[in-house]
Design a protein around this motif. Structure first.
Motif, PDB file in Angstrom:
ATOM      1  N   GLU A  26     -13.609   7.300  -1.141  1.00 56.46           N
ATOM      2  CA  GLU A  26     -14.951   7.044  -0.626  1.00 56.46           C
ATOM      3  C   GLU A  26     -15.079   7.354   0.864  1.00 56.46           C
ATOM      4  OE1 GLU A  26     -16.130   3.080  -1.756  1.00 56.46           O
ATOM      5  OE2 GLU A  26     -15.543   3.425  -3.847  1.00 56.46           O
ATOM      6  N   VAL A  27     -14.152   6.893   1.672  1.00 56.27           N
ATOM      7  CA  VAL A  27     -14.242   7.108   3.114  1.00 56.27           C
ATOM      8  C   VAL A  27     -13.786   8.519   3.476  1.00 56.27           C
ATOM      9  CG1 VAL A  27     -13.474   6.312   5.395  1.00 56.27           C
ATOM     10  CG2 VAL A  27     -13.963   4.641   3.589  1.00 56.27           C
ATOM     11  N   MET A  28     -12.621   8.934   2.962  1.00 54.06           N
ATOM     12  CA  MET A  28     -12.084  10.254   3.294  1.00 54.06           C
ATOM     13  C   MET A  28     -12.613  11.361   2.368  1.00 54.06           C
ATOM     14  SD  MET A  28     -10.220   9.838   5.978  1.00 54.06           S
ATOM     15  CE  MET A  28      -9.150  11.274   6.062  1.00 54.06           C
ATOM     16  N   GLN A  29     -13.273  10.989   1.286  1.00 55.55           N
ATOM     17  CA  GLN A  29     -13.874  11.911   0.312  1.00 55.55           C
ATOM     18  C   GLN A  29     -12.871  12.875  -0.306  1.00 55.55           C
ATOM     19  OE1 GLN A  29     -17.377  13.515   2.350  1.00 55.55           O
ATOM     20  NE2 GLN A  29     -18.575  11.909   1.379  1.00 55.55           N
ATOM     21  N   MET A  30     -11.668  12.380  -0.583  1.00 51.69           N
ATOM     22  CA  MET A  30     -10.665  13.170  -1.304  1.00 51.69           C
ATOM     23  C   MET A  30     -10.844  12.925  -2.796  1.00 51.69           C
ATOM     24  SD  MET A  30      -7.333  12.609   1.097  1.00 51.69           S
ATOM     25  CE  MET A  30      -7.366  13.091   2.824  1.00 51.69           C
ATOM     26  N   ARG A  31     -10.305  13.812  -3.604  1.00 56.98           N
ATOM     27  CA  ARG A  31     -10.443  13.729  -5.059  1.00 56.98           C
ATOM     28  C   ARG A  31      -9.250  12.994  -5.663  1.00 56.98           C
ATOM     29  NH1 ARG A  31     -10.594  18.780  -5.797  1.00 56.98           N
ATOM     30  NH2 ARG A  31      -8.723  19.127  -7.013  1.00 56.98           N
ATOM     31  N   LEU A  32      -9.520  11.965  -6.435  1.00 58.74           N
ATOM     32  CA  LEU A  32      -8.470  11.216  -7.119  1.00 58.74           C
ATOM     33  C   LEU A  32      -7.915  12.050  -8.260  1.00 58.74           C
ATOM     34  CD1 LEU A  32      -6.913   8.514  -7.485  1.00 58.74           C
ATOM     35  CD2 LEU A  32      -8.758   7.825  -9.029  1.00 58.74           C
ATOM     36  N   GLU A  33      -6.601  12.095  -8.349  1.00 55.47           N
ATOM     37  CA  GLU A  33      -5.920  12.861  -9.388  1.00 55.47           C
ATOM     38  C   GLU A  33      -4.828  11.974  -9.986  1.00 55.47           C
ATOM     39  OE1 GLU A  33      -2.881  16.178  -8.350  1.00 55.47           O
ATOM     40  OE2 GLU A  33      -4.822  17.151  -8.610  1.00 55.47           O
ATOM     41  N   THR A  34      -4.659  12.029 -11.294  1.00 55.45           N
ATOM     42  CA  THR A  34      -3.539  11.331 -11.925  1.00 55.45           C
ATOM     43  C   THR A  34      -2.584  12.369 -12.476  1.00 55.45           C
ATOM     44  OG1 THR A  34      -4.717  11.139 -14.023  1.00 55.45           O
ATOM     45  CG2 THR A  34      -4.897   9.282 -12.510  1.00 55.45           C
ATOM     46  N   PHE A  35      -1.309  12.046 -12.458  1.00 56.92           N
ATOM     47  CA  PHE A  35      -0.298  12.973 -12.970  1.00 56.92           C
ATOM     48  C   PHE A  35       0.921  12.174 -13.400  1.00 56.92           C
ATOM     49  CE2 PHE A  35       0.725  12.354  -8.571  1.00 56.92           C
ATOM     50  CZ  PHE A  35       2.099  12.498  -8.454  1.00 56.92           C
ATOM     51  N   GLY A  36       1.810  12.847 -14.120  1.00 57.08           N
ATOM     52  CA  GLY A  36       3.053  12.196 -14.554  1.00 57.08           C
ATOM     53  C   GLY A  36       2.786  10.938 -15.348  1.00 57.08           C
ATOM     54  N   ALA A  37       3.624   9.944 -15.132  1.00 56.40           N
ATOM     55  CA  ALA A  37       3.535   8.674 -15.857  1.00 56.40           C
ATOM     56  C   ALA A  37       2.634   7.693 -15.110  1.00 56.40           C
ATOM     57  CB  ALA A  37       4.930   8.081 -16.042  1.00 56.40           C
ATOM     58  N   GLY A  38       1.340   8.026 -15.041  1.00 59.76           N
ATOM     59  CA  GLY A  38       0.390   7.123 -14.393  1.00 59.76           C
ATOM     60  C   GLY A  38       0.383   7.177 -12.880  1.00 59.76           C
ATOM     61  N   ARG A  39       0.970   8.191 -12.289  1.00 62.93           N
ATOM     62  CA  ARG A  39       0.975   8.318 -10.833  1.00 62.93           C
ATOM     63  C   ARG A  39      -0.386   8.800 -10.352  1.00 62.93           C
ATOM     64  NH1 ARG A  39       6.098  11.091  -8.344  1.00 62.93           N
ATOM     65  NH2 ARG A  39       5.010  10.262  -6.523  1.00 62.93           N
ATOM     66  N   ILE A  40      -0.709   8.470  -9.107  1.00 62.45           N
ATOM     67  CA  ILE A  40      -1.973   8.942  -8.543  1.00 62.45           C
ATOM     68  C   ILE A  40      -1.726   9.709  -7.251  1.00 62.45           C
ATOM     69  CG2 ILE A  40      -3.320   7.087  -9.588  1.00 62.45           C
ATOM     70  CD1 ILE A  40      -3.576   5.908  -6.718  1.00 62.45           C
ATOM     71  N   ALA A  41      -2.708  10.552  -6.945  1.00 65.47           N
ATOM     72  CA  ALA A  41      -2.687  11.332  -5.715  1.00 65.47           C
ATOM     73  C   ALA A  41      -4.121  11.563  -5.288  1.00 65.47           C
ATOM     74  CB  ALA A  41      -1.980  12.666  -5.939  1.00 65.47           C
ATOM     75  N   PHE A  42      -4.280  11.916  -4.015  1.00 68.12           N
ATOM     76  CA  PHE A  42      -5.580  12.275  -3.468  1.00 68.12           C
ATOM     77  C   PHE A  42      -5.510  13.728  -3.042  1.00 68.12           C
ATOM     78  CE2 PHE A  42      -4.739   7.788  -2.442  1.00 68.12           C
ATOM     79  CZ  PHE A  42      -5.658   7.218  -3.307  1.00 68.12           C
ATOM     80  N   ARG A  43      -6.353  14.575  -3.643  1.00 64.36           N
ATOM     81  CA  ARG A  43      -6.318  16.011  -3.383  1.00 64.36           C
ATOM     82  C   ARG A  43      -7.407  16.387  -2.392  1.00 64.36           C
ATOM     83  NH1 ARG A  43      -3.829  20.128  -5.009  1.00 64.36           N
ATOM     84  NH2 ARG A  43      -2.804  19.136  -6.766  1.00 64.36           N
ATOM     85  N   PHE A  44      -7.055  17.285  -1.477  1.00 70.52           N
ATOM     86  CA  PHE A  44      -7.995  17.858  -0.516  1.00 70.52           C
ATOM     87  C   PHE A  44      -7.495  19.260  -0.214  1.00 70.52           C
ATOM     88  CE2 PHE A  44      -4.616  15.785   1.672  1.00 70.52           C
ATOM     89  CZ  PHE A  44      -4.321  16.556   2.786  1.00 70.52           C
ATOM     90  N   GLY A  45      -8.388  20.252  -0.314  1.00 65.72           N
ATOM     91  CA  GLY A  45      -7.961  21.636  -0.110  1.00 65.72           C
ATOM     92  C   GLY A  45      -6.808  21.978  -1.038  1.00 65.72           C
ATOM     93  N   ASN A  46      -5.762  22.573  -0.486  1.00 66.10           N
ATOM     94  CA  ASN A  46      -4.574  22.932  -1.263  1.00 66.10           C
ATOM     95  C   ASN A  46      -3.438  21.943  -1.080  1.00 66.10           C
ATOM     96  OD1 ASN A  46      -5.652  25.313  -2.378  1.00 66.10           O
ATOM     97  ND2 ASN A  46      -5.257  26.418  -0.484  1.00 66.10           N
ATOM     98  N   GLN A  47      -3.748  20.746  -0.622  1.00 63.09           N
ATOM     99  CA  GLN A  47      -2.728  19.726  -0.398  1.00 63.09           C
ATOM    100  C   GLN A  47      -3.101  18.449  -1.138  1.00 63.09           C
ATOM    101  OE1 GLN A  47      -4.420  20.889   2.703  1.00 63.09           O
ATOM    102  NE2 GLN A  47      -3.138  22.693   2.502  1.00 63.09           N
ATOM    103  N   LYS A  48      -2.135  17.539  -1.161  1.00 58.90           N
ATOM    104  CA  LYS A  48      -2.438  16.235  -1.737  1.00 58.90           C
ATOM    105  C   LYS A  48      -1.572  15.172  -1.087  1.00 58.90           C
ATOM    106  CE  LYS A  48       0.660  16.457  -5.744  1.00 58.90           C
ATOM    107  NZ  LYS A  48       0.784  16.086  -7.157  1.00 58.90           N
ATOM    108  N   ILE A  49      -2.020  13.926  -1.259  1.00 59.86           N
ATOM    109  CA  ILE A  49      -1.269  12.749  -0.830  1.00 59.86           C
ATOM    110  C   ILE A  49      -0.878  12.012  -2.097  1.00 59.86           C
ATOM    111  CG2 ILE A  49      -1.354  10.550   0.386  1.00 59.86           C
ATOM    112  CD1 ILE A  49      -3.540  11.774   2.180  1.00 59.86           C
TER     113      ILE A  49
END
Length: 128
Positions: A26-49
């Protein structure tokens, strides 16, 4: 030629995953992504957290994964004045700025905020 080209991802360790999700989506406006066994990441451009929750980190992990130890700088895709307006609309406090800084490739104009774990987050625009 340098051996390293760019950063693919980094990992943030958090205490409250829901608060972390709200901040980065919401604040940083990154896209929530799930992967693997329930892991999450925040995607922006060609990178992620990628996200680790303190006490249940994935292996391998940093030697001392602790919340609040990061100091990250992001280059905005919109003018910094728009970022400031968005932060104010979200009632997210600006810790410092706008201020001029030296970025990786050129001068930048930045504001600083803290995420829910008190990591220092710098949001910047490139100066012409």
């Amino acid at each position: 030629m340098a051996m390293i080209d760019h950063l693919d991802h980094l990992v943030v360790t958090c205490v409250d995953v829901e608060a972390t999700k709200r901040f980065y989506t919401e604040v940083m406006q990154m896209r929530l992504e799930t992967f693997g066994a329930g892991r999450i990441a925040f995607r922006f451009g060609n990178q992620k957290i990628n996200v680790h929750v303190r006490g249940s980190e994935f292996e391998p992990k940093a030697h001392l994964p602790v919340p609040g130890a990061l100091d990250l700088c992001f280059i905005a895709s919109v003018p910094l004045d728009d970022v400031i307006a968005h932060l104010k609309a979200r009632h997210w406090p600006i810790v410092e700025g706008p201020v001029e800084r030296t970025g990786a490739t050129q001068k930048i104009r930045s504001v600083y905020v803290r995420d829910p774990d008190l990591n220092l987050i710098e949001i910047s625009e490139l100066m012409g």
